[in-house]
Design an enzyme around this catalytic site. Sequence first.
Site, PDB file in Angstrom:
ATOM      1  N   ARG A 146     -13.653  31.577 -80.798  1.00 65.10           N
ATOM      2  CA  ARG A 146     -13.141  32.920 -80.202  1.00 65.10           C
ATOM      3  C   ARG A 146     -11.724  33.012 -80.129  1.00 65.10           C
ATOM      4  O   ARG A 146     -11.207  31.656 -79.721  1.00 65.10           O
ATOM      5  CB  ARG A 146     -13.944  33.343 -78.964  1.00 65.10           C
ATOM      6  CG  ARG A 146     -15.255  33.619 -79.094  1.00 65.10           C
ATOM      7  CD  ARG A 146     -15.822  33.869 -77.836  1.00 65.10           C
ATOM      8  NE  ARG A 146     -15.328  35.004 -77.271  1.00 65.10           N
ATOM      9  CZ  ARG A 146     -15.354  35.362 -75.803  1.00 65.10           C
ATOM     10  NH1 ARG A 146     -15.811  34.545 -74.938  1.00 65.10           N
ATOM     11  NH2 ARG A 146     -14.611  36.525 -75.204  1.00 65.10           N
ATOM     12  N   ILE A 159     -17.452  46.265 -78.074  1.00 68.10           N
ATOM     13  CA  ILE A 159     -17.290  45.238 -76.848  1.00 68.10           C
ATOM     14  C   ILE A 159     -18.064  44.064 -76.944  1.00 68.10           C
ATOM     15  O   ILE A 159     -17.711  42.863 -76.897  1.00 68.10           O
ATOM     16  CB  ILE A 159     -17.612  45.794 -75.346  1.00 68.10           C
ATOM     17  CG1 ILE A 159     -16.309  46.898 -75.052  1.00 68.10           C
ATOM     18  CG2 ILE A 159     -17.516  44.843 -74.384  1.00 68.10           C
ATOM     19  CD1 ILE A 159     -16.521  47.515 -73.826  1.00 68.10           C
ATOM     20  N   LEU A 212     -16.558  41.941 -80.080  1.00 74.46           N
ATOM     21  CA  LEU A 212     -15.332  41.199 -79.664  1.00 74.46           C
ATOM     22  C   LEU A 212     -15.350  40.128 -78.700  1.00 74.46           C
ATOM     23  O   LEU A 212     -14.865  38.971 -78.590  1.00 74.46           O
ATOM     24  CB  LEU A 212     -14.355  42.262 -79.212  1.00 74.46           C
ATOM     25  CG  LEU A 212     -13.868  43.305 -80.173  1.00 74.46           C
ATOM     26  CD1 LEU A 212     -13.037  44.351 -79.402  1.00 74.46           C
ATOM     27  CD2 LEU A 212     -13.055  42.505 -81.324  1.00 74.46           C
ATOM     28  N   GLU A 213     -16.366  40.276 -77.599  1.00 79.24           N
ATOM     29  CA  GLU A 213     -16.426  39.389 -76.549  1.00 79.24           C
ATOM     30  C   GLU A 213     -17.069  37.985 -77.236  1.00 79.24           C
ATOM     31  O   GLU A 213     -16.749  36.929 -76.624  1.00 79.24           O
ATOM     32  CB  GLU A 213     -17.318  40.046 -75.283  1.00 79.24           C
ATOM     33  CG  GLU A 213     -16.311  41.005 -74.735  1.00 79.24           C
ATOM     34  CD  GLU A 213     -15.158  40.271 -73.785  1.00 79.24           C
ATOM     35  OE1 GLU A 213     -15.126  39.314 -73.457  1.00 79.24           O
ATOM     36  OE2 GLU A 213     -14.335  41.389 -73.179  1.00 79.24           O
ATOM     37  N   THR A 214     -18.440  38.234 -77.761  1.00 78.72           N
ATOM     38  CA  THR A 214     -18.998  37.131 -78.086  1.00 78.72           C
ATOM     39  C   THR A 214     -19.820  37.140 -79.589  1.00 78.72           C
ATOM     40  O   THR A 214     -21.038  36.325 -79.539  1.00 78.72           O
ATOM     41  CB  THR A 214     -20.106  36.867 -77.052  1.00 78.72           C
ATOM     42  OG1 THR A 214     -21.113  37.752 -76.848  1.00 78.72           O
ATOM     43  CG2 THR A 214     -19.810  36.664 -75.628  1.00 78.72           C
TER      44      THR A 214
END
Length: 277
Positions: free
Chosen positions: A3, A130, A133-135
């Site tokens: 990430r 979301i 993008l987050e995980t």
Amino acid sequence: MVRTPLLPRFLLAALAVSAALAASNVPAAAAASCDTGNFDTWLADLKTDAAAKGISQSAITSGLNGVTLDKAVISRDHSQAVFNQTFEQFSGRMVPPRLTRGSDMLKRYGSVLGRIEETYGVPGEIVVAIWGLETDFGVNIGKFPTIRSLATLAYDCRRSDEFRAQLLDALRIIDRGDVAAADLHGAWAGEIGQTQFMPSSYLKYAVDFDGNGRRDLLHSAPDVLASTANYLASYGWQRGKGWDPGSPNFAVIQQWNKSEVYAKTIGYFATQLSHAP
């Protein structure tokens, strides 16, 4: 896939508080109780404080017994790089590799996302953007034991007040029965679950959307997606309205992440998903 190193949402707010305190020469309230030189003594005091605040002994024991200081977490906290990518750079790197899978997730969870939009007014494209993008849609939620990370950051004097409060909230999550202490892991700064909630947000906004009696943001996609929508709705998401920069809904996205580049990337990803076949 590794990430992109971003300042966590919680730390962006915390850094602003720290800067304000420095500017006004106000000493940190927790300075007397943090980094005493003996972590075990500090931890024993924390256990007493947690019990006094109504957290059960079973949650305190399962969460805090055997916890040790993690110097790697302190090192990460003290050496954060400033995020300085442009929107074009960041969105160009983050969105295209996730677009096909994001479109697949929209289809796979179509009925759930429909119920979520009906309940909270937040379109599935925003929630899935979301999530991606987050995980990477729950693939990379982080491997740091949450309680250990938060205890380390609460003990360290840099932002002791903020992280002590988050640590107590993490114990409340265990106490509530949402997630077992052994399963509570995530990013190094204490973010939990597939869309990376800090414990305080987990307590406020997590919902049991799959109806199993637990608010499980680590394993239940319906809970994850609905809780993310609930977070945005709680900050004033306007049903049926767009999310272009300058709009009220874009301002709500910035409550998720204050970085304009990140917020614009969420909106761009969602728009691309809305046009996907």
